[in-house]
Design a protein around this motif. Sequence first.
Motif, PDB file in Angstrom:
ATOM      1  N   THR A  14      10.183  13.055   3.168  1.00 54.93           N
ATOM      2  CA  THR A  14       9.407  12.467   2.337  1.00 54.93           C
ATOM      3  C   THR A  14       9.228  10.916   2.872  1.00 54.93           C
ATOM      4  O   THR A  14       8.034  10.298   2.406  1.00 54.93           O
ATOM      5  N   GLN A  15      10.016  10.337   3.704  1.00 55.90           N
ATOM      6  CA  GLN A  15       9.843   8.915   4.231  1.00 55.90           C
ATOM      7  C   GLN A  15       9.770   8.062   3.088  1.00 55.90           C
ATOM      8  O   GLN A  15       8.884   7.014   3.171  1.00 55.90           O
ATOM      9  N   GLY A  36      14.179  11.521   1.975  1.00 51.57           N
ATOM     10  CA  GLY A  36      14.707  10.355   2.561  1.00 51.57           C
ATOM     11  C   GLY A  36      13.823   9.907   3.483  1.00 51.57           C
ATOM     12  O   GLY A  36      12.904  10.682   4.094  1.00 51.57           O
ATOM     13  N   LYS A  37      13.935   8.887   4.294  1.00 50.77           N
ATOM     14  CA  LYS A  37      13.198   8.164   5.182  1.00 50.77           C
ATOM     15  C   LYS A  37      14.048   8.404   6.566  1.00 50.77           C
ATOM     16  O   LYS A  37      14.967   7.817   6.945  1.00 50.77           O
ATOM     17  N   LEU A  38      13.585   9.006   7.650  1.00 57.22           N
ATOM     18  CA  LEU A  38      13.869   9.281   8.876  1.00 57.22           C
ATOM     19  C   LEU A  38      13.401   8.608   9.925  1.00 57.22           C
ATOM     20  O   LEU A  38      12.110   8.431   9.945  1.00 57.22           O
ATOM     21  N   GLY A  81       3.814  15.378  13.126  1.00 56.21           N
ATOM     22  CA  GLY A  81       2.393  14.740  12.208  1.00 56.21           C
ATOM     23  C   GLY A  81       2.943  14.635  10.647  1.00 56.21           C
ATOM     24  O   GLY A  81       4.047  14.757  10.306  1.00 56.21           O
ATOM     25  N   TRP A  82       1.823  14.729   9.877  1.00 52.39           N
ATOM     26  CA  TRP A  82       1.877  14.431   8.596  1.00 52.39           C
ATOM     27  C   TRP A  82       1.261  15.572   7.870  1.00 52.39           C
ATOM     28  O   TRP A  82       0.087  15.785   7.999  1.00 52.39           O
ATOM     29  N   TYR A  83       2.179  16.410   6.938  1.00 48.61           N
ATOM     30  CA  TYR A  83       1.556  17.761   6.274  1.00 48.61           C
ATOM     31  C   TYR A  83       2.072  17.760   4.992  1.00 48.61           C
ATOM     32  O   TYR A  83       3.067  17.535   4.792  1.00 48.61           O
ATOM     33  N   GLU A  84       1.139  18.542   4.121  1.00 45.70           N
ATOM     34  CA  GLU A  84       1.314  18.825   2.790  1.00 45.70           C
ATOM     35  C   GLU A  84       1.943  19.929   2.327  1.00 45.70           C
ATOM     36  O   GLU A  84       2.719  20.180   1.650  1.00 45.70           O
ATOM     37  N   SER A  85       1.289  20.966   3.192  1.00 45.89           N
ATOM     38  CA  SER A  85       1.810  22.512   2.738  1.00 45.89           C
ATOM     39  C   SER A  85       2.489  23.221   3.998  1.00 45.89           C
ATOM     40  O   SER A  85       2.410  22.786   5.278  1.00 45.89           O
ATOM     41  N   MET A  98       0.857  -1.113   0.076  1.00 46.79           N
ATOM     42  CA  MET A  98      -0.049  -0.056   0.061  1.00 46.79           C
ATOM     43  C   MET A  98       0.934   1.177   0.083  1.00 46.79           C
ATOM     44  O   MET A  98       1.004   2.059   1.165  1.00 46.79           O
ATOM     45  N   GLN A  99       1.536   1.525  -1.248  1.00 46.36           N
ATOM     46  CA  GLN A  99       2.270   2.624  -1.220  1.00 46.36           C
ATOM     47  C   GLN A  99       1.642   4.113  -1.315  1.00 46.36           C
ATOM     48  O   GLN A  99       0.692   4.110  -1.818  1.00 46.36           O
ATOM     49  N   ARG A 100       2.493   4.876  -0.344  1.00 44.98           N
ATOM     50  CA  ARG A 100       2.021   6.187  -0.535  1.00 44.98           C
ATOM     51  C   ARG A 100       2.540   6.892  -1.804  1.00 44.98           C
ATOM     52  O   ARG A 100       3.488   6.469  -2.569  1.00 44.98           O
TER      53      ARG A 100
END
Length: 487
Positions: A448-449, A399-401, A301-305, A261-263
Motif C-alpha cells: 500500500t506504500q 505498509g511501505k517497502l 508498477g502501480w496497479y489497483e486490481s 499531496m497524499q494518495r
Amino acid sequence: MLTVQNISGGYHAKPVVKNVSFQVGKGKILGILGPNGSGKSTLLKIISGVLKPQDGQIIIDGHAIESYSVKQLAKKMAVLPQLHASSFSNSVYAAVSLGRYPHQNGFFSSWSKEDEQAVQTAMEQTGVARYKEQYLELLSGGEQQRVFIAQALAQNSELLLLDEPTNHLDIAHQKQILDMIRQQVEQNGLTVVSIFHDINLASLYCDELLLLENGEMRSFGLPHEVVLQEQIEDVYQARIATYPHPELPKPQITMLPAKEMQRHFAKVAVGDFRITKDYIEYTAQAPLKVVSSAVHNAGMGWYESFLNRAISPYYDINQVNEETVAFLQQHQFAPTNTVVMLTAVATKCAEIQSFSSGNCEIVVMVTAGVGNGIDVTKAYLRDEPFHIGTVNTWVFVNGKLSDEAFIQAMITATEAKTKAFTEQQVVDQQTKTIATGTATDSLLIAATQQGEEMPYAGPITEVGKLIGRGVFETTMAAIEKYKQAKN
Ligand code: ADP
Ligand code: MG
C-alpha cells in the motif's frame, strides 16, 4: 578540442561565472546544467567569444580563442544563442543560408555548390526544407527553433555551441534534433557543448555533464556521477528521485510533489477478496506498488486490481496478450490497471490468509497446482517439454517497502514456498527428487506504500518473518486443497 581554463566573467565588475574549468574531447557532447540564472548562458557567451572573460583562457584546438580572426572562429565554431531577435522577415532558406557567411570570400563572392549543398542538407536534417520559402515570423516557435539549428549546422563547423536547443520543441522534435546532433557527433566527429533545461534529456544524450550552481562548478563528470539525487535536490532546491533509463545506462530523474499531496488510503483485508468460478479477484481502494512475474502487467508498477484466472488446460497460450485484454474489458477491468496471473487449478482451491505482528500486516493468496513439480537443481537433465503446473503467490503488505525490500520479499517468499514443497513431499516425477517449484510459478509482492518505510524484508525483519511464515502456511494449505480436489 575545447579547453576552458579558470574562466570568470560576466557583465559588470562582479563576475557571474566564477573559476570554471573543463575540457571537451573531439566527437563528444558536453551538457551544461544548472538552475535558472546560474550562469549557463553567460558561460556559453564567454566560450563563444561574445563576452570577454575577466579571467582565464579559452583554447580551441590548441590555440587561444584571441588568436582566431572573427571569420576563422566562425568556421571553427557555430553558435545557437538562447534568444534570437535577428533575421526575422527572412525566408527560411535565407535564414539558413546566413550560416554560410563565414565561408564566403570578399563582397561579391559567388555562392558555391558546396554552400548550396550545406544549406539543403541542414534544412533536410532539421525537417524545415518543406517551409523553405516561408517567412520565419509565420512559423511556430518550435519550427523557428529548428531553422536556427539548421543555420548553425549549415556553418559546418567542428564545434557547435547550443543554448537550450530543444526549447519550444515537442518530444518528437526534441528526439529528431538530438538524434541528428548525436549522429553528427558519432559519424563526423562534431563536438558539441549544449545547455539543457531538461536534466533527463541531458543525461540521455550527453557524454559528460557540467552542473553549475551560482556561476560555480558544482559537479563535472559522467551522467551517473552528476545526476545524483541529493546533488540535484540541493542545487535545484526541488525534491526528486532518480531511476534507471529502461534501455541505456543513463540516470533519469522525476519530481516528487509536495508531501501533502497524499494518495487515497488503501488497506488490504481478506474479506475484500472475491472468488468466482473464473477468477480470484482483489481490487484495492487505491493503486498499490507492485513487483511481479505475472502474465499481464509484470515487472514494477502501480496497479489497483489483481486477478488470478482459472483457465482450461486447452487455453491457447500463444494468444494470451490479446485474449487477456479482451477478457478484462469484457469483465470491466482496466487492462492498464490490472495484474493478471493464470492457473489451471480450480478457484475453490485458493487459500487466502492474513498474518500480523506488531504494526505489520500482510495478506497472502496462493493457488498451488503442484502436479508437475520440478526440482530446479536437476532441471538441466530434463529433455521433455515442460507440462503446465503453476503455483501463483500473492503477498500484499499493508505498509511501505523500499525497492530493496520488494526484492528481498520475493526471495523470502520463494524460499518459504520451496520449504512447503519439501514438507508436502512434492516430487519431480522425472528425477524422483523433491520438487522446488513448477515450470511456470508466478509471484507478486504488492504494498500500500503507506506509513513508515520498511527498508528491508529479509527473513529476520518484521515483515520478512510474516512473509516467511505466511507464504509457507498458506502454500501448505493450498497444496492440501489441491490434493483433496484431485482425489
Ligand atoms: P542561465 O542561462 O543559467 O539562466 P544567465 O547566464 O542568463 O543564466 O544569467 C546569469 C546571471 O547573469 C543572472 O543573474 C542574470 O540576471 C545575469 N545577466 C544575464 N544577462 C545579463 C546582461 N545582459 N546584463 C547583466 N546581467 C545579466
Ligand atoms: Mg540561459
